[in-house]
Design a protein around this motif. Sequence first.
Motif, mmCIF file in Angstrom:
data_model
loop_
_atom_site.group_PDB
_atom_site.id
_atom_site.type_symbol
_atom_site.label_atom_id
_atom_site.label_comp_id
_atom_site.label_asym_id
_atom_site.label_seq_id
_atom_site.Cartn_x
_atom_site.Cartn_y
_atom_site.Cartn_z
ATOM 1 N N PRO A 137 -24.156 91.820 -39.367
ATOM 2 C CA PRO A 137 -24.829 92.464 -40.506
ATOM 3 C C PRO A 137 -24.697 93.982 -40.478
ATOM 4 O O PRO A 137 -24.841 94.616 -39.440
ATOM 5 N N ASP A 138 -24.409 94.520 -41.622
ATOM 6 C CA ASP A 138 -24.300 95.957 -41.836
ATOM 7 C C ASP A 138 -24.967 96.235 -43.178
ATOM 8 O O ASP A 138 -24.727 95.519 -44.159
ATOM 9 N N ALA A 139 -25.808 97.249 -43.233
ATOM 10 C CA ALA A 139 -26.615 97.486 -44.442
ATOM 11 C C ALA A 139 -25.746 97.607 -45.683
ATOM 12 O O ALA A 139 -26.050 97.026 -46.736
ATOM 13 N N HIS A 140 -24.667 98.350 -45.568
ATOM 14 C CA HIS A 140 -23.755 98.562 -46.704
ATOM 15 C C HIS A 140 -23.181 97.233 -47.188
ATOM 16 O O HIS A 140 -23.219 96.904 -48.378
ATOM 17 N N VAL A 141 -22.672 96.438 -46.261
ATOM 18 C CA VAL A 141 -22.022 95.175 -46.605
ATOM 19 C C VAL A 141 -23.045 94.151 -47.090
ATOM 20 O O VAL A 141 -22.831 93.471 -48.109
ATOM 21 N N CYS A 142 -24.150 94.022 -46.370
ATOM 22 C CA CYS A 142 -25.158 93.006 -46.722
ATOM 23 C C CYS A 142 -25.753 93.260 -48.098
ATOM 24 O O CYS A 142 -25.917 92.334 -48.898
ATOM 25 N N GLU A 143 -26.083 94.512 -48.376
ATOM 26 C CA GLU A 143 -26.686 94.854 -49.673
ATOM 27 C C GLU A 143 -25.757 94.482 -50.819
ATOM 28 O O GLU A 143 -26.185 93.908 -51.826
ATOM 29 N N ARG A 144 -24.487 94.781 -50.654
ATOM 30 C CA ARG A 144 -23.542 94.502 -51.731
ATOM 31 C C ARG A 144 -23.252 93.010 -51.867
ATOM 32 O O ARG A 144 -23.099 92.501 -52.983
ATOM 33 N N ALA A 145 -23.204 92.314 -50.749
ATOM 34 C CA ALA A 145 -23.013 90.862 -50.803
ATOM 35 C C ALA A 145 -24.166 90.202 -51.542
ATOM 36 O O ALA A 145 -23.967 89.337 -52.410
ATOM 37 N N VAL A 146 -25.376 90.606 -51.219
ATOM 38 C CA VAL A 146 -26.563 90.029 -51.851
ATOM 39 C C VAL A 146 -26.571 90.336 -53.349
ATOM 40 O O VAL A 146 -26.854 89.452 -54.179
ATOM 41 N N GLU A 147 -26.254 91.562 -53.713
ATOM 42 C CA GLU A 147 -26.289 91.960 -55.122
ATOM 43 C C GLU A 147 -25.239 91.203 -55.943
ATOM 44 O O GLU A 147 -25.514 90.728 -57.051
ATOM 45 N N LEU A 148 -24.037 91.062 -55.395
ATOM 46 C CA LEU A 148 -22.986 90.359 -56.127
ATOM 47 C C LEU A 148 -23.296 88.864 -56.250
ATOM 48 O O LEU A 148 -23.037 88.252 -57.291
#
Length: 311
Positions: free
Chosen positions: A184-195
């Motif tokens: 988990p990485d904040a940048h990656v996780c946030e964008r995965a969740v949003e998409l």
Amino acid sequence: YILFALAIYRISIADWDTAGVDMLEVSHRAERSGDVRRMGESLHGLARVRERAGKIGESADAFERLLLVATKHDNPRARIEALSGLATVQLTHYRDLREERLKELLAALAEFDKSDRMPALARMVGWGRAALAFRQLGRMEEALAAADEAYVRTVRSGMPEITEVDGFANAADVYLNRWQDHGPDAHVCERAVELCRSLRRYAGKYRNGRPLSMRRNAYLLWLQGKPEKAYRLWQECAALAEAMGMPHELAMSLYELGRHLPEAHPARAGHLKRALGLTRQMGARIDEASIKAVMGLTASSGGLVSKRAQG
């Protein structure tokens, strides 16, 4: 215009055969009348319909025709749409052309990112497909950079429309695989969740988007530490994709289910074997290589398998 609108509706309800016939007829009528914009839109629609139905060869032919139209009539949007498709064609005889088409796509995106000639969401689709192309080539850092370019163009939309959903899905795939491979990485996780949230909104409006959304959201559940919910959703996705005549989504949902199940699980081998058969039947050679790698049949070369899922 009425026939084109009807074809779009048929795509939304996953009536692939009739939508393909309608799009082809629209392209013929547009060619006879000299309506270049409509000809480009209908050829792009035809290519996507054939792709959804697992007819990769027919999809590639439509993308090739679209590129000819774009080049002849200096249509930048059609050019990016055509190159987006051709850069990710999985047929064997396209293997040596994919990198060339990807370079052309990146050059076209760079050119039109500097101007107002292309809507942001149209550029987003191009960057999303570029992310997929880089993943297919095993160039994961470049795939992440392309996904980031796609993501920043989705922010104002919130939910894709029918012609834009691939850009959202392709970018989501990159972030989800990055999450699994690197943690988990904040940048990656946030964008995965949003998409994934955007894909759920799309699926709530358009029936054809349900398998696309379910497959990515099942992956998200697995990454969030909810494997049982993920397995159920992948199973539901496979059943729905089969019912809707979407063999590629069926194959990839079985692949995701198989590769994430424990190696000793009795259903794992069956899911992967069926996914392998479907990809072979379609000619999806890159996905076939990824499935073989998980099954231990051969090394994956430029495939889409997550590194952690191989072991």
